[in-house]
Design an enzyme around this catalytic site. Structure first.
Site, PDB file in Angstrom:
ATOM      1  N   ASP A 268       5.402   9.759   8.833  1.00 13.54           N
ATOM      2  CA  ASP A 268       6.051   9.444   7.563  1.00 13.54           C
ATOM      3  C   ASP A 268       7.547   9.622   7.784  1.00 13.54           C
ATOM      4  O   ASP A 268       8.004  10.711   8.134  1.00 13.54           O
ATOM      5  CB  ASP A 268       5.582  10.389   6.452  1.00 13.54           C
ATOM      6  CG  ASP A 268       4.136  10.127   6.049  1.00 13.54           C
ATOM      7  OD1 ASP A 268       3.624   9.036   6.357  1.00 13.54           O
ATOM      8  OD2 ASP A 268       3.523  11.000   5.418  1.00 13.54           O
TER       9      ASP A 268
ATOM     10  N   ASP B  22      -3.569   3.597  -1.511  1.00 16.53           N
ATOM     11  CA  ASP B  22      -3.438   5.007  -1.892  1.00 16.53           C
ATOM     12  C   ASP B  22      -4.352   5.208  -3.093  1.00 16.53           C
ATOM     13  O   ASP B  22      -4.094   4.671  -4.174  1.00 16.53           O
ATOM     14  CB  ASP B  22      -1.992   5.340  -2.272  1.00 16.53           C
ATOM     15  CG  ASP B  22      -1.055   5.300  -1.069  1.00 16.53           C
ATOM     16  OD1 ASP B  22      -1.538   5.511   0.050  1.00 16.53           O
ATOM     17  OD2 ASP B  22       0.149   5.062  -1.256  1.00 16.53           O
TER      18      ASP B  22
END
Length: 252
Positions: free
Chosen positions: A11, A130
């Protein structure tokens, strides 16, 4: 049977690798190119870069990191974050990405999945979901870095992604993200059973058993993890050896 893949996930925000819990509370984990190179040496099957602030802050794509990384890292590289149109996909592929992941833009404009797959090939297109549990056995799709509940059912959206021509699905449980409690296996299995394309399980890995469970119980084709690798708890090699000891086919 195809070998199951282990994919470390980086990330990235402001050019640094970070790791948070449930999508917040970020902790610095280092330089992205250095970390990707380490995973390449450890035998990772792929590396995924997600520019986690790109969509929400409308930040442009981290092309310079990808170019530098592609010169030094020789395993497939998937990049996501800030992908809004087919041209963004092309730019990332030209910079050295092997696959491009899209999330928010695909929800807002599902035709983007079809257009991108048609133009660059479905093997290059990953759609990230997600998902967050809203009731027992029911998960909603969230966008904008996990901030916006679309109200869409995650399983139905996965089927649509498959039908529109994506090459694979990167499925993250927001409930499990960063918790180290293991994948949401019910979610992973529900999506894996609903689609024909490969599913990458993500969110919640705390030990090597969790990685194996994602494959054996979640029926995922690949497993993705971040903090267990970034902070040196395990190497990718150890993860592969553990999975092989459980009878799971991996590339050693």
């Amino acid at each position: 049977m195809l070998a199951k893949r282990i994919i470390p996930c980086l990330d990235v925000t402001a050019g640094r690798v970070v790791k948070g819990t449930n999508f917040v509370g970020l902790r610095d984990a280092g330089d992205p190119i250095e970390i990707a190179r380490r995973y390449n040496e450890q035998g990772a099957d792929e590396v995924t870069f997600l520019d986690i602030t790109a969509s929400s802050d409308q930040r442009d794509i981290i092309l310079h990191i990808i170019e530098a990384c592609a010169e030094q890292v020789f395993i497939p590289l998937t990049v996501g974050g800030g992908v809004r149109k087919v041209e963004d996909v092309r730019r990332l592929l030209n910079a050295g990405a092997d696959k491009v992941s899209m999330n928010t833009a695909a929800v807002q404009n599902p035709d983007l999945i079809f257009d991108a797959s048609s133009k660059v090939g479905s093997q290059c297109i990953v759609v990230a979901i997600d998902a967050k549990q809203v009731a027992p056995g029911q998960w909603h799709v969230f966008t904008h870095g996990g901030r916006n509940d679309t109200g869409m059912d995650a399983i139905e959206w996965a089927k649509k992604i498959d039908a529109l021509g994506a090459g694979e699905i990167l499925l993250t449980s927001m409930d499990r993200d960063g918790t180290k409690n293991g994948f949401d296996l019910a979610l992973t299995r529900a999506v894996s059973d609903a689609v024909k394309i490969p599913v990458i399980a993500s969110g919640g890995v705390g030990n090597l058993q969790h990685l194996a469970d994602g494959v054996t119980e979640g029926r995922a084709d690949a497993v993705l993890a971040a903090s267990i690798f970034h902070f040196g708890e395990y190497t990718v090699r150890q993860a592969k050896e553990y999975m092989a000891s459980r009878g799971i086919e991996v590339r050693l």
